[in-house]
Design a protein around this motif. Structure first.
Motif, PDB file in Angstrom:
ATOM      1  N   LEU A 133      -4.713  27.083 -45.538  1.00 51.30           N
ATOM      2  CA  LEU A 133      -3.514  26.662 -44.811  1.00 51.30           C
ATOM      3  C   LEU A 133      -2.343  27.592 -45.111  1.00 51.30           C
ATOM      4  O   LEU A 133      -1.581  27.959 -44.213  1.00 51.30           O
ATOM      5  CB  LEU A 133      -3.131  25.236 -45.209  1.00 51.30           C
ATOM      6  N   ALA A 134      -2.197  27.952 -46.387  1.00 53.01           N
ATOM      7  CA  ALA A 134      -1.090  28.831 -46.768  1.00 53.01           C
ATOM      8  C   ALA A 134      -1.199  30.192 -46.104  1.00 53.01           C
ATOM      9  O   ALA A 134      -0.194  30.883 -45.908  1.00 53.01           O
ATOM     10  CB  ALA A 134      -1.052  28.988 -48.285  1.00 53.01           C
ATOM     11  N   GLY A 135      -2.422  30.591 -45.742  1.00 55.84           N
ATOM     12  CA  GLY A 135      -2.622  31.877 -45.082  1.00 55.84           C
ATOM     13  C   GLY A 135      -2.484  31.831 -43.572  1.00 55.84           C
ATOM     14  O   GLY A 135      -2.547  32.884 -42.921  1.00 55.84           O
ATOM     15  N   ASP A 136      -2.290  30.639 -43.009  1.00 59.58           N
ATOM     16  CA  ASP A 136      -2.121  30.516 -41.561  1.00 59.58           C
ATOM     17  C   ASP A 136      -0.633  30.667 -41.235  1.00 59.58           C
ATOM     18  O   ASP A 136       0.152  29.732 -41.375  1.00 59.58           O
ATOM     19  CB  ASP A 136      -2.635  29.151 -41.091  1.00 59.58           C
ATOM     20  N   ARG A 137      -0.233  31.858 -40.802  1.00 62.78           N
ATOM     21  CA  ARG A 137       1.178  32.150 -40.561  1.00 62.78           C
ATOM     22  C   ARG A 137       1.801  31.182 -39.563  1.00 62.78           C
ATOM     23  O   ARG A 137       2.940  30.722 -39.734  1.00 62.78           O
ATOM     24  CB  ARG A 137       1.332  33.584 -40.050  1.00 62.78           C
TER      25      ARG A 137
ATOM     26  N   GLU B 289     -11.192  22.602 -35.253  1.00 63.99           N
ATOM     27  CA  GLU B 289     -11.754  21.264 -35.033  1.00 63.99           C
ATOM     28  C   GLU B 289     -12.074  20.547 -36.343  1.00 63.99           C
ATOM     29  O   GLU B 289     -11.864  19.346 -36.463  1.00 63.99           O
ATOM     30  CB  GLU B 289     -13.033  21.359 -34.183  1.00 63.99           C
ATOM     31  N   HIS B 290     -12.564  21.290 -37.352  1.00 64.09           N
ATOM     32  CA  HIS B 290     -13.003  20.649 -38.595  1.00 64.09           C
ATOM     33  C   HIS B 290     -11.868  20.458 -39.593  1.00 64.09           C
ATOM     34  O   HIS B 290     -12.083  19.929 -40.683  1.00 64.09           O
ATOM     35  CB  HIS B 290     -14.128  21.455 -39.244  1.00 64.09           C
ATOM     36  N   LEU B 291     -10.634  20.878 -39.228  1.00 65.64           N
ATOM     37  CA  LEU B 291      -9.505  20.762 -40.149  1.00 65.64           C
ATOM     38  C   LEU B 291      -8.304  20.057 -39.518  1.00 65.64           C
ATOM     39  O   LEU B 291      -7.177  20.247 -39.971  1.00 65.64           O
ATOM     40  CB  LEU B 291      -9.080  22.160 -40.638  1.00 65.64           C
ATOM     41  N   ARG B 292      -8.541  19.275 -38.483  1.00 61.82           N
ATOM     42  CA  ARG B 292      -7.412  18.634 -37.815  1.00 61.82           C
ATOM     43  C   ARG B 292      -6.648  17.708 -38.757  1.00 61.82           C
ATOM     44  O   ARG B 292      -5.415  17.645 -38.727  1.00 61.82           O
ATOM     45  CB  ARG B 292      -7.890  17.841 -36.593  1.00 61.82           C
ATOM     46  N   GLY B 293      -7.359  16.983 -39.587  1.00 63.50           N
ATOM     47  CA  GLY B 293      -6.701  16.045 -40.490  1.00 63.50           C
ATOM     48  C   GLY B 293      -5.741  16.736 -41.439  1.00 63.50           C
ATOM     49  O   GLY B 293      -4.593  16.331 -41.597  1.00 63.50           O
ATOM     50  N   VAL B 294      -6.197  17.794 -42.084  1.00 64.87           N
ATOM     51  CA  VAL B 294      -5.347  18.467 -43.071  1.00 64.87           C
ATOM     52  C   VAL B 294      -4.211  19.215 -42.388  1.00 64.87           C
ATOM     53  O   VAL B 294      -3.111  19.355 -42.950  1.00 64.87           O
ATOM     54  CB  VAL B 294      -6.198  19.394 -43.973  1.00 64.87           C
ATOM     55  N   TYR B 295      -4.412  19.676 -41.157  1.00 64.05           N
ATOM     56  CA  TYR B 295      -3.316  20.307 -40.416  1.00 64.05           C
ATOM     57  C   TYR B 295      -2.247  19.270 -40.066  1.00 64.05           C
ATOM     58  O   TYR B 295      -1.045  19.548 -40.167  1.00 64.05           O
ATOM     59  CB  TYR B 295      -3.841  20.979 -39.141  1.00 64.05           C
ATOM     60  N   TYR B 296      -2.665  18.082 -39.654  1.00 62.92           N
ATOM     61  CA  TYR B 296      -1.687  17.021 -39.410  1.00 62.92           C
ATOM     62  C   TYR B 296      -1.031  16.570 -40.717  1.00 62.92           C
ATOM     63  O   TYR B 296       0.135  16.160 -40.740  1.00 62.92           O
ATOM     64  CB  TYR B 296      -2.328  15.838 -38.699  1.00 62.92           C
ATOM     65  N   GLY B 297      -1.781  16.646 -41.822  1.00 65.32           N
ATOM     66  CA  GLY B 297      -1.184  16.359 -43.124  1.00 65.32           C
ATOM     67  C   GLY B 297      -0.093  17.355 -43.467  1.00 65.32           C
ATOM     68  O   GLY B 297       0.959  16.990 -44.013  1.00 65.32           O
ATOM     69  N   ALA B 298      -0.326  18.642 -43.134  1.00 67.50           N
ATOM     70  CA  ALA B 298       0.697  19.666 -43.356  1.00 67.50           C
ATOM     71  C   ALA B 298       1.937  19.385 -42.499  1.00 67.50           C
ATOM     72  O   ALA B 298       3.077  19.558 -42.945  1.00 67.50           O
ATOM     73  CB  ALA B 298       0.127  21.050 -43.044  1.00 67.50           C
TER      74      ALA B 298
END
Length: 392
Positions: A208-212, A334-343
């Motif tokens: 996540l930290a690497g996703d600008r 698709e497999h990281l939607r939860g943690v992206y919404y958490g961010a």
């Protein structure tokens, strides 16, 4: 909006109901929370602010891991467990005999509400095609505002009967939702793809930290939440300084009502029209409305002027929040939607920062300066949103 709800799958309607019911249960205690802490733990106003704001900050940080759980567990298990913990936290809050214990309960309440919220958004993405998501996000936000509008009124009515009744009612509502979701929820629903290899939380967090784009959009969300996250708090601070406590309470009541009525009346109509293809123009429009509303606050000299400025300000809120949801939906794997919404939920850090920043500014500068400081926060948020929407 009611017509649209009929065309959604039953699982989507149940997710919307769960977020609405828990929001309503949380809102029941809002009017009495400060008084309860002062009466039961003899805390000063400053310490109460630190306790409530600190609980929100801790819960927001922990919700990033909650998003990871959304990606790794079935929604049915996670939402059922979260609603049960939500219930137990309210029950423990009633029994708390120390401020620390109450703080931990408040963290758990905020965290479980955030996890259910993240699970619901990830569930919408798993259940609905792209073109129908803007509409369901708008409905969800509208229902949340209905909960926050109705909950405090019910809470005040309950206080007339018993001091602890709002907490008891919140616990019972949470328990009812837990049992209903355990019985009716879709046991096969999972936000991420089953065949996707799982990764540890640390590995995911580093990714996540690497996703600008995510980092820029999260910073934009924090800065914009400074402005709209707890606007009642900083407007109350300003009005207490410039008028009197009684006048401030009266005017803030009008402003809260204006905000709630505007959101409930227009959120669905506007939010459903926000498209993934034109996110940046929508966001810029929302930022412009925030700035116009803040300048209106700075110049307002009558109740009508304050309410008109709040109407404009609320239109910005109506646009920005669903647009943020849509952007995360656009960039999240698709497999990281939860943690992206958490961010995305980290924007609550901005909501906690707003009253602190405004309180400092009121002691250092002339009162009206806070609105120009908040305008600068909106402009910076717009810059980060623009950076986030650029392709790499």
């Amino acid at each position: 909006m009611l017509a649209a709800l009929k065309h959604y799958p039953g699982t989507v309607r149940l997710l919307l109901l769960a977020t609405f019911i828990l929001t309503l249960a949380r809102a029941l205690t809002l009017p009495y929370l400060v008084v309860y802490l002062a009466d039961n733990f003899q805390l000063s106003i400053g310490h109460i602010g630190l306790l409530i704001g600190g609980a929100l900050i801790v819960a927001s940080l922990l919700s990033l891991y909650g998003g990871h759980l959304v990606d790794t567990l079935h929604n049915h298990t996670l939402i059922s467990a979260s609603t049960l913990l939500f219930t137990l936290a309210f029950a423990a809050a009633i029994a708390s005999r120390s401020a620390l214990m109450f703080f931990l309960c408040l963290v758990l309440i905020n965290l479980t509400l955030a996890v259910v919220d993240i699970a619901a958004k990830a569930g919408f993405c798993a259940l609905l095609p792209v073109e129908r998501r803007a509409e369901v996000f708008a409905i969800k936000y509208t229902l949340s505002n209905v909960g926050y509008a109705v909950g405090p009124l019910l809470g005040v009515a309950m206080l007339e009967l018993d001091d602890h009744l709002p907490f008891v009612a919140s616990a019972l509502i949470g328990l009812g939702m837990c049992l209903a979701y355990w019985r009716l929820g879709d046991r096969g629903l999972q936000a991420s793809l089953a065949e996707q290899p799982s990764a540890g939380f640390v590995q995911v967090a580093l990714g996540l930290a690497g996703d600008r784009r995510l980092v820029c959009f999260t910073l934009g969300g924090v800065l914009s939440a400074v402005v709209f996250g707890q606007f009642t708090a900083y407007l109350s601070q300003y009005l207490v300084v410039t008028t009197s406590p009684s006048e401030a309470a009266r005017l803030v009541g009008y402003l809260v009502t204006t905000n709630a009525v505007t959101v409930i009346a227009l959120q669905y109509l506007i939010g459903r029209r926000i498209s993934r293809q034109r996110l940046m123009p929508w966001l810029l429009a929302g930022m412009a409305l925030f700035i116009a509303g803040l300048l209106g606050f700075a110049l307002a000299g009558s109740v009508l002027a304050w309410c008109l400025a709040m109407l404009v300000f609320t239109l910005g809120e109506i646009i920005v929040i669903p647009a943020e949801y849509m952007f995360i939906d656009l960039i999240a794997p698709e497999h990281l939607r939860g943690v992206y919404y958490g961010a995305q939920n980290l924007s609550n850090l901005g909501a906690a920062l707003g009253p602190v920043m405004v309180g400092f500014a009121l002691t250092q500068w002339w009162p009206g300066a806070i609105f120009y400081l908040l305008v600068m926060s909106v402009i910076l948020a717009g810059v980060f949103y623009w950076l986030g929407t650029r392709k790499q």
